[in-house]
Design an enzyme around this catalytic site. Structure first.
Site, PDB file in Angstrom:
ATOM      1  N   CYS A  13     -79.908  -5.341 -49.647  1.00  0.00           N
ATOM      2  CA  CYS A  13     -78.846  -4.700 -50.593  1.00  0.00           C
ATOM      3  C   CYS A  13     -77.638  -5.451 -50.311  1.00  0.00           C
ATOM      4  CB  CYS A  13     -78.878  -3.139 -49.993  1.00  0.00           C
ATOM      5  SG  CYS A  13     -78.511  -3.021 -48.233  1.00  0.00           S
ATOM      6  N   ASN A  16     -76.586  -4.073 -46.237  1.00  0.00           N
ATOM      7  CA  ASN A  16     -77.323  -4.074 -45.123  1.00  0.00           C
ATOM      8  C   ASN A  16     -77.042  -3.127 -43.992  1.00  0.00           C
ATOM      9  OD1 ASN A  16     -79.045  -6.238 -42.666  1.00  0.00           O
ATOM     10  ND2 ASN A  16     -80.028  -4.891 -43.842  1.00  0.00           N
ATOM     11  N   CYS A  18     -77.175   0.313 -45.228  1.00  0.00           N
ATOM     12  CA  CYS A  18     -77.520   1.927 -45.670  1.00  0.00           C
ATOM     13  C   CYS A  18     -79.085   1.520 -46.193  1.00  0.00           C
ATOM     14  CB  CYS A  18     -76.576   2.236 -46.946  1.00  0.00           C
ATOM     15  SG  CYS A  18     -75.038   2.706 -46.148  1.00  0.00           S
ATOM     16  N   ARG A  19     -79.092   0.901 -47.574  1.00  0.00           N
ATOM     17  CA  ARG A  19     -80.256   1.003 -48.312  1.00  0.00           C
ATOM     18  C   ARG A  19     -81.428   0.022 -47.751  1.00  0.00           C
ATOM     19  NH1 ARG A  19     -77.471  -0.490 -54.032  1.00  0.00           N
ATOM     20  NH2 ARG A  19     -76.352  -1.433 -52.372  1.00  0.00           N
ATOM     21  N   SER A  20     -81.039  -1.067 -47.287  1.00  0.00           N
ATOM     22  CA  SER A  20     -82.190  -1.966 -47.192  1.00  0.00           C
ATOM     23  C   SER A  20     -82.798  -1.802 -45.614  1.00  0.00           C
ATOM     24  CB  SER A  20     -81.956  -3.360 -47.351  1.00  0.00           C
ATOM     25  OG  SER A  20     -80.642  -3.993 -46.387  1.00  0.00           O
ATOM     26  N   ASP A 131     -76.128   2.976 -54.595  1.00  0.00           N
ATOM     27  CA  ASP A 131     -75.454   2.728 -53.324  1.00  0.00           C
ATOM     28  C   ASP A 131     -74.975   3.785 -52.713  1.00  0.00           C
ATOM     29  OD1 ASP A 131     -73.693   1.919 -51.361  1.00  0.00           O
ATOM     30  OD2 ASP A 131     -72.663   0.433 -52.571  1.00  0.00           O
TER      31      ASP A 131
HETATM   32  P1  4NP Z   1     -75.692  -0.862 -48.744  1.00  0.00           P
HETATM   33  O1  4NP Z   1     -74.318   0.025 -48.664  1.00  0.00           O
HETATM   34  O2  4NP Z   1     -75.605  -2.065 -49.442  1.00  0.00           O
HETATM   35  O3  4NP Z   1     -76.815  -0.031 -49.124  1.00  0.00           O
HETATM   36  O4  4NP Z   1     -76.022  -1.229 -47.231  1.00  0.00           O
HETATM   37  C1  4NP Z   1     -73.017  -0.714 -48.466  1.00  0.00           C
HETATM   38  C2  4NP Z   1     -72.553  -0.771 -47.246  1.00  0.00           C
HETATM   39  C3  4NP Z   1     -71.388  -1.387 -47.196  1.00  0.00           C
HETATM   40  C4  4NP Z   1     -70.549  -1.350 -48.092  1.00  0.00           C
HETATM   41  C5  4NP Z   1     -71.084  -1.291 -49.546  1.00  0.00           C
HETATM   42  C6  4NP Z   1     -72.395  -0.919 -49.755  1.00  0.00           C
HETATM   43  N1  4NP Z   1     -69.175  -2.174 -48.191  1.00  0.00           N
HETATM   44  O5  4NP Z   1     -68.593  -2.231 -48.781  1.00  0.00           O
HETATM   45  O6  4NP Z   1     -68.871  -2.198 -46.712  1.00  0.00           O
END
Ligand code: 4NP
Length: 164
Positions: A13, A16, A18-20, A131
Site C-alpha cells: 500500500c 505500509n 494500515c492496509r498492507s 485508504d
Molecule cells: P496505508 O495508509 O497506505 O494503508 O498504510 C496510509 C498510511 C499513512 C499515510 C497515508 C496512507 N500517510 O500519509 O502518512
C-alpha cells in the site's frame, strides 16, 4: 521427492502501516487455519517511506486485534529487489499499482503486479481497498472486511493451482 518452492506474496500500500500489514496479517491467519504456512512466504511494504521501522497504525492494530489478529510487521519501503524476491506483488489501489509498475525492472517483473480488488468476490462494489488513514472506525472495519474476502479468494485460487 523434490519439495515444491513456496509461493512468495508481497502486499503493498502507500504507507505500509494500515492496509498492507493488515492484508499480511489476514493472509497469515488463513495460512495458519489451513496448516499452509510452510508453503508460503508473506510480507508487506509501502510505496512511500514515511513510516519506516514503525509498527502498524495503532487504530489498525486495535481493529485487527478485535478479530484475533496481532499485527507485528515493521514498516519498510518496497524496492526493486522485491520483484526478484516475490512471485506476486499485490497493490491495494490504483496509485499503488501505477507506482509498482513504474518501479518494475522489466515487463516480466511488471506482470507480477496485481490489484487486491481482483480477488474480491463477485458483486463487490469496491474496485480497490480504500485508504483508511483519514477515516474513522468504519474505514478500518471496511478494510478488514475487504481483505478477509480478497485474501480467502486469493488463497483458494493459489491452492487450486491457478496461475495468477
Ligand atoms: P496505508 O495508509 O497506505 O494503508 O498504510 C496510509 C498510511 C499513512 C499515510 C497515508 C496512507 N500517510 O500519509 O502518512
Amino acid at each position: 521427492m523434490e519439495e515444491k518452492k513456496p509461493v512468495r506474496v508481497l502486499f503493498v500500500c502507500l504507507g505500509n502501516i494500515c492496509r498492507s500489514p493488515a492484508a499480511e496479517g489476514v493472509f497469515r491467519a488463513i495460512l495458519r487455519e489451513n496448516c499452509a504456512e510452510s508453503r508460503y512466504v508473506v510480507d508487506s511494504a509501502g510505496t512511500g517511506g514515511y513510516h519506516i521501522g514503525q509498527l502498524p497504525d495503532k487504530r489498525m492494530r486495535i481493529h485487527a486485534r478485535s478479530r484475533g489478529l496481532e499485527l507485528t510487521h515493521r514498516c519498510r519501503q518496497v524496492s526493486v529487489d522485491d520483484f526478484a524476491d516475490f512471485d506476486l506483488i499485490i497493490g491495494m489501489d490504483a496509485s499503488n499499482l501505477a507506482n509498482l509498475r513504474r518501479l518494475a525492472p522489466s515487463v516480466e517483473a511488471a506482470r507480477k503486479v496485481c490489484g487486491m480488488a481482483s480477488f474480491f468476490s463477485g458483486g463487490s462494489c469496491y474496485d480497490h481497498v480504500p485508504d483508511p488513514y483519514y477515516e474513522g472506525a468504519e474505514g478500518f472495519e471496511l478494510v478488514l472486511d475487504l481483505l478477509q474476502d480478497g485474501c480467502q479468494n486469493l488463497f483458494n485460487r493459489l491452492e487450486s493451482g491457478e496461475r495468477i
